[in-house]
Motif scaffolding. Sequence first.
Motif, PDB file in Angstrom:
ATOM      1  N   LYS A  50     -11.420   0.233 -10.377  1.00 36.66           N
ATOM      2  CA  LYS A  50     -11.604   1.179  -9.273  1.00 36.66           C
ATOM      3  C   LYS A  50     -11.507   0.448  -7.938  1.00 36.66           C
ATOM      4  CE  LYS A  50     -14.388   4.558 -11.732  1.00 36.66           C
ATOM      5  NZ  LYS A  50     -15.686   5.244 -11.834  1.00 36.66           N
ATOM      6  N   HIS A  51     -12.064  -0.756  -7.888  1.00 30.79           N
ATOM      7  CA  HIS A  51     -11.972  -1.563  -6.665  1.00 30.79           C
ATOM      8  C   HIS A  51     -10.520  -1.965  -6.395  1.00 30.79           C
ATOM      9  CE1 HIS A  51     -16.261  -1.920  -5.936  1.00 30.79           C
ATOM     10  NE2 HIS A  51     -16.443  -2.206  -7.212  1.00 30.79           N
ATOM     11  N   ILE A  52      -9.832  -2.361  -7.442  1.00 23.69           N
ATOM     12  CA  ILE A  52      -8.430  -2.759  -7.298  1.00 23.69           C
ATOM     13  C   ILE A  52      -7.597  -1.574  -6.813  1.00 23.69           C
ATOM     14  CG2 ILE A  52      -6.358  -3.539  -8.529  1.00 23.69           C
ATOM     15  CD1 ILE A  52      -8.459  -5.743  -8.020  1.00 23.69           C
ATOM     16  N   ARG A  53      -7.793  -0.421  -7.411  1.00 24.44           N
ATOM     17  CA  ARG A  53      -7.049   0.768  -6.977  1.00 24.44           C
ATOM     18  C   ARG A  53      -7.364   1.127  -5.528  1.00 24.44           C
ATOM     19  NH1 ARG A  53      -7.555   2.088 -12.347  1.00 24.44           N
ATOM     20  NH2 ARG A  53      -9.542   3.168 -12.147  1.00 24.44           N
ATOM     21  N   TYR A  54      -8.636   1.000  -5.147  1.00 21.65           N
ATOM     22  CA  TYR A  54      -9.003   1.322  -3.764  1.00 21.65           C
ATOM     23  C   TYR A  54      -8.313   0.365  -2.791  1.00 21.65           C
ATOM     24  CZ  TYR A  54     -11.669   3.119   0.114  1.00 21.65           C
ATOM     25  OH  TYR A  54     -12.009   3.708   1.285  1.00 21.65           O
ATOM     26  N   LEU A  55      -8.320  -0.915  -3.125  1.00 18.76           N
ATOM     27  CA  LEU A  55      -7.648  -1.895  -2.263  1.00 18.76           C
ATOM     28  C   LEU A  55      -6.148  -1.622  -2.189  1.00 18.76           C
ATOM     29  CD1 LEU A  55      -9.519  -5.152  -3.316  1.00 18.76           C
ATOM     30  CD2 LEU A  55      -9.647  -3.993  -1.089  1.00 18.76           C
ATOM     31  N   GLU A  56      -5.582  -1.205  -3.289  1.00 15.45           N
ATOM     32  CA  GLU A  56      -4.148  -0.890  -3.301  1.00 15.45           C
ATOM     33  C   GLU A  56      -3.871   0.390  -2.512  1.00 15.45           C
ATOM     34  OE1 GLU A  56      -0.554  -1.258  -6.493  1.00 15.45           O
ATOM     35  OE2 GLU A  56      -2.467  -0.501  -7.236  1.00 15.45           O
ATOM     36  N   ASP A  57      -4.701   1.407  -2.691  1.00 10.66           N
ATOM     37  CA  ASP A  57      -4.512   2.677  -1.983  1.00 10.66           C
ATOM     38  C   ASP A  57      -4.672   2.525  -0.471  1.00 10.66           C
ATOM     39  OD1 ASP A  57      -4.080   3.922  -4.394  1.00 10.66           O
ATOM     40  OD2 ASP A  57      -6.094   4.821  -4.507  1.00 10.66           O
ATOM     41  N   THR A  58      -5.538   1.622  -0.035  1.00 10.08           N
ATOM     42  CA  THR A  58      -5.752   1.427   1.400  1.00 10.08           C
ATOM     43  C   THR A  58      -4.801   0.389   1.992  1.00 10.08           C
ATOM     44  OG1 THR A  58      -7.561  -0.122   0.938  1.00 10.08           O
ATOM     45  CG2 THR A  58      -8.160   2.179   1.394  1.00 10.08           C
ATOM     46  N   GLY A  59      -3.930  -0.153   1.168  1.00 11.95           N
ATOM     47  CA  GLY A  59      -2.895  -1.046   1.681  1.00 11.95           C
ATOM     48  C   GLY A  59      -3.273  -2.505   1.810  1.00 11.95           C
TER      49      GLY A  59
END
Length: 114
Positions: A50-59
Amino acid sequence: MAQYSSQLDGVFQALADPTRRAVLGRLGTGPASIGELAAPFEMALPSFMKHIRYLEDTGWIRTRKTGRVRTCTLEKKSFTVIESWLGEQRSIWESRTDRLEHFVTTTHDKEPSA
């Protein structure tokens, strides 16, 4: 400042979490696999993802899958956005403090000696 609003919200929310900051700090030394990034944390892999996806989604990061290994790298564009915003803020505050300094020194020079 409005031009950065939506980007900055996500960027600062990403930085608000200590796990995400640690991941970004580790990626500052170079690309790493999800397994390498997750190793220091005592959490289940789905929670870490979830942290990885959030970092990816926020660029902040980019991920690439090669075979069964997903590798993460820092995305430098997010740093440019923050750097531009901070530069604007620095300019605004330097201008304000310069005006305050000018006011204080000219007011002090005009005061009659006791």
